[in-house]
Design a protein around this motif. Sequence first.
Motif, mmCIF file in Angstrom:
data_model
loop_
_atom_site.group_PDB
_atom_site.id
_atom_site.type_symbol
_atom_site.label_atom_id
_atom_site.label_comp_id
_atom_site.label_asym_id
_atom_site.label_seq_id
_atom_site.Cartn_x
_atom_site.Cartn_y
_atom_site.Cartn_z
ATOM 1 N N ILE A 23 14.942 -37.807 28.695
ATOM 2 C CA ILE A 23 15.101 -39.108 28.035
ATOM 3 C C ILE A 23 14.732 -40.197 29.040
ATOM 4 C CG2 ILE A 23 16.676 -40.681 26.869
ATOM 5 C CD1 ILE A 23 18.254 -38.160 25.964
ATOM 6 N N LYS A 24 13.566 -40.788 28.832
ATOM 7 C CA LYS A 24 13.009 -41.743 29.790
ATOM 8 C C LYS A 24 13.294 -43.195 29.441
ATOM 9 C CE LYS A 24 11.093 -38.325 31.964
ATOM 10 N NZ LYS A 24 11.705 -37.799 33.161
ATOM 11 N N LEU A 25 13.380 -43.516 28.154
ATOM 12 C CA LEU A 25 13.562 -44.906 27.746
ATOM 13 C C LEU A 25 14.229 -44.950 26.385
ATOM 14 C CD1 LEU A 25 12.952 -47.989 27.948
ATOM 15 C CD2 LEU A 25 10.701 -47.478 26.974
ATOM 16 N N LEU A 26 15.367 -45.616 26.313
ATOM 17 C CA LEU A 26 16.056 -45.898 25.052
ATOM 18 C C LEU A 26 16.494 -47.351 25.116
ATOM 19 C CD1 LEU A 26 18.426 -42.816 24.628
ATOM 20 C CD2 LEU A 26 16.270 -43.224 23.447
ATOM 21 N N ALA A 27 16.165 -48.119 24.070
ATOM 22 C CA ALA A 27 16.540 -49.527 24.103
ATOM 23 C C ALA A 27 16.538 -50.133 22.711
ATOM 24 C CB ALA A 27 15.579 -50.306 24.998
ATOM 25 N N ILE A 28 17.358 -51.161 22.580
ATOM 26 C CA ILE A 28 17.334 -52.042 21.421
ATOM 27 C C ILE A 28 17.068 -53.422 21.999
ATOM 28 C CG2 ILE A 28 18.669 -53.040 19.538
ATOM 29 C CD1 ILE A 28 20.125 -50.332 19.362
ATOM 30 N N ALA A 79 24.290 -46.279 21.999
ATOM 31 C CA ALA A 79 24.981 -45.009 22.254
ATOM 32 C C ALA A 79 24.632 -43.994 21.172
ATOM 33 C CB ALA A 79 26.488 -45.220 22.318
ATOM 34 N N GLU A 80 24.546 -44.440 19.935
ATOM 35 C CA GLU A 80 24.147 -43.538 18.841
ATOM 36 C C GLU A 80 22.689 -43.109 18.998
ATOM 37 O OE1 GLU A 80 26.051 -42.056 16.378
ATOM 38 O OE2 GLU A 80 27.585 -42.833 17.725
ATOM 39 N N MET A 81 21.843 -44.006 19.460
ATOM 40 C CA MET A 81 20.447 -43.660 19.713
ATOM 41 C C MET A 81 20.366 -42.564 20.775
ATOM 42 S SD MET A 81 17.306 -46.192 20.791
ATOM 43 C CE MET A 81 17.318 -47.162 19.300
ATOM 44 N N VAL A 100 12.472 -47.196 21.159
ATOM 45 C CA VAL A 100 12.829 -48.603 21.290
ATOM 46 C C VAL A 100 12.816 -49.222 19.901
ATOM 47 C CG1 VAL A 100 12.299 -50.812 22.395
ATOM 48 C CG2 VAL A 100 11.768 -48.676 23.578
ATOM 49 N N HIS A 101 13.890 -49.940 19.559
ATOM 50 C CA HIS A 101 13.991 -50.597 18.258
ATOM 51 C C HIS A 101 14.167 -52.088 18.465
ATOM 52 C CE1 HIS A 101 14.853 -51.361 14.100
ATOM 53 N NE2 HIS A 101 14.796 -50.071 13.818
ATOM 54 N N ARG A 102 13.552 -52.844 17.629
ATOM 55 C CA ARG A 102 13.620 -54.302 17.675
ATOM 56 C C ARG A 102 14.778 -54.793 16.817
ATOM 57 N NH1 ARG A 102 9.450 -58.438 17.529
ATOM 58 N NH2 ARG A 102 10.821 -60.233 17.716
ATOM 59 N N ILE A 103 15.450 -55.848 17.254
ATOM 60 C CA ILE A 103 16.398 -56.562 16.408
ATOM 61 C C ILE A 103 16.001 -58.036 16.420
ATOM 62 C CG2 ILE A 103 18.325 -54.941 16.644
ATOM 63 C CD1 ILE A 103 19.544 -56.882 18.707
ATOM 64 N N GLY A 104 16.588 -58.792 15.506
ATOM 65 C CA GLY A 104 16.250 -60.203 15.390
ATOM 66 C C GLY A 104 15.288 -60.415 14.232
ATOM 67 N N ASP A 105 14.717 -61.613 14.171
ATOM 68 C CA ASP A 105 13.800 -61.969 13.095
ATOM 69 C C ASP A 105 12.401 -61.479 13.398
ATOM 70 O OD1 ASP A 105 15.832 -63.248 11.671
ATOM 71 O OD2 ASP A 105 15.478 -65.155 12.705
ATOM 72 N N LEU A 106 11.812 -60.777 12.428
ATOM 73 C CA LEU A 106 10.457 -60.246 12.570
ATOM 74 C C LEU A 106 9.585 -60.752 11.429
ATOM 75 C CD1 LEU A 106 12.435 -58.075 13.967
ATOM 76 C CD2 LEU A 106 10.482 -56.567 13.791
ATOM 77 N N LEU A 111 5.947 -55.005 15.222
ATOM 78 C CA LEU A 111 6.463 -53.670 15.504
ATOM 79 C C LEU A 111 7.988 -53.713 15.416
ATOM 80 C CD1 LEU A 111 4.375 -52.611 18.640
ATOM 81 C CD2 LEU A 111 3.811 -52.346 16.221
ATOM 82 N N ALA A 112 8.551 -52.829 14.604
ATOM 83 C CA ALA A 112 9.999 -52.769 14.438
ATOM 84 C C ALA A 112 10.621 -51.647 15.257
ATOM 85 C CB ALA A 112 10.350 -52.594 12.965
ATOM 86 N N VAL A 113 9.923 -50.529 15.357
ATOM 87 C CA VAL A 113 10.440 -49.373 16.090
ATOM 88 C C VAL A 113 9.262 -48.557 16.600
ATOM 89 C CG1 VAL A 113 10.653 -47.963 13.991
ATOM 90 C CG2 VAL A 113 12.025 -47.382 15.991
ATOM 91 N N VAL A 114 9.410 -48.036 17.822
ATOM 92 C CA VAL A 114 8.410 -47.128 18.385
ATOM 93 C C VAL A 114 9.167 -45.979 19.034
ATOM 94 C CG1 VAL A 114 6.467 -46.841 19.966
ATOM 95 C CG2 VAL A 114 6.829 -49.060 18.847
ATOM 96 N N VAL A 115 8.791 -44.752 18.665
ATOM 97 C CA VAL A 115 9.344 -43.561 19.305
ATOM 98 C C VAL A 115 8.186 -42.687 19.768
ATOM 99 C CG1 VAL A 115 11.457 -43.645 17.922
ATOM 100 C CG2 VAL A 115 9.582 -42.192 17.192
ATOM 101 N N ALA A 116 8.409 -41.977 20.850
ATOM 102 C CA ALA A 116 7.369 -41.095 21.390
ATOM 103 C C ALA A 116 8.022 -39.886 22.040
ATOM 104 C CB ALA A 116 6.516 -41.842 22.413
#
Length: 159
Positions: A23-28, A79-81, A100-106, A111-116
């Motif tokens: 697990i290299k990167l997890l973020a909101i 933590a759930e992610m 990585v998932h985006r929050i706020g106004d889009l 891009l709302a979410v990117v997983v790899a």
Amino acid sequence: MGHDGEMAPMNDHPGEQAAQEPIKLLAIRETDLSLDEIFRAVGDDASGGTALFVGTVRNHDGGADVDALGYSCHPSAEAEMRRVAEKVVAEYPVRALAAVHRIGDLRVGDLAVVVAVSCPHRGEAFEACRKLIDDLKHEVPIWKHQKFSDGTEEWVGAC
């Protein structure tokens, strides 16, 4: 075949196994997401396949035109992610994983979410990436507030 011409067992090389810390990167985040950052995070010399999923804000939902939307999350979302990511790395030979998932106004097109996910082979990478985004969507407490062109609004559960 092995490099010496002999049939090589599938799992005899350490590169065929999951990495120790995959697990290299997890973020909101409230800031724009970067495909390059996420792709670099899952780079791994032992991986023969890397699969990415990019979720973008579309201009419609359920037959209605969408003007904009906002994402919000529960304080436990990261933590759930991580829990979701740990399940994926326990099930597949993941060499590297990022989400990585985006929050706020889009806006439409953002891009709302990117997983790899990177794995030794492409099939594993595709399957692990699909599991990661599907479980993230269903299990991580992130909510979408859609604003439609006709003036109506709608809250949608997790992602």
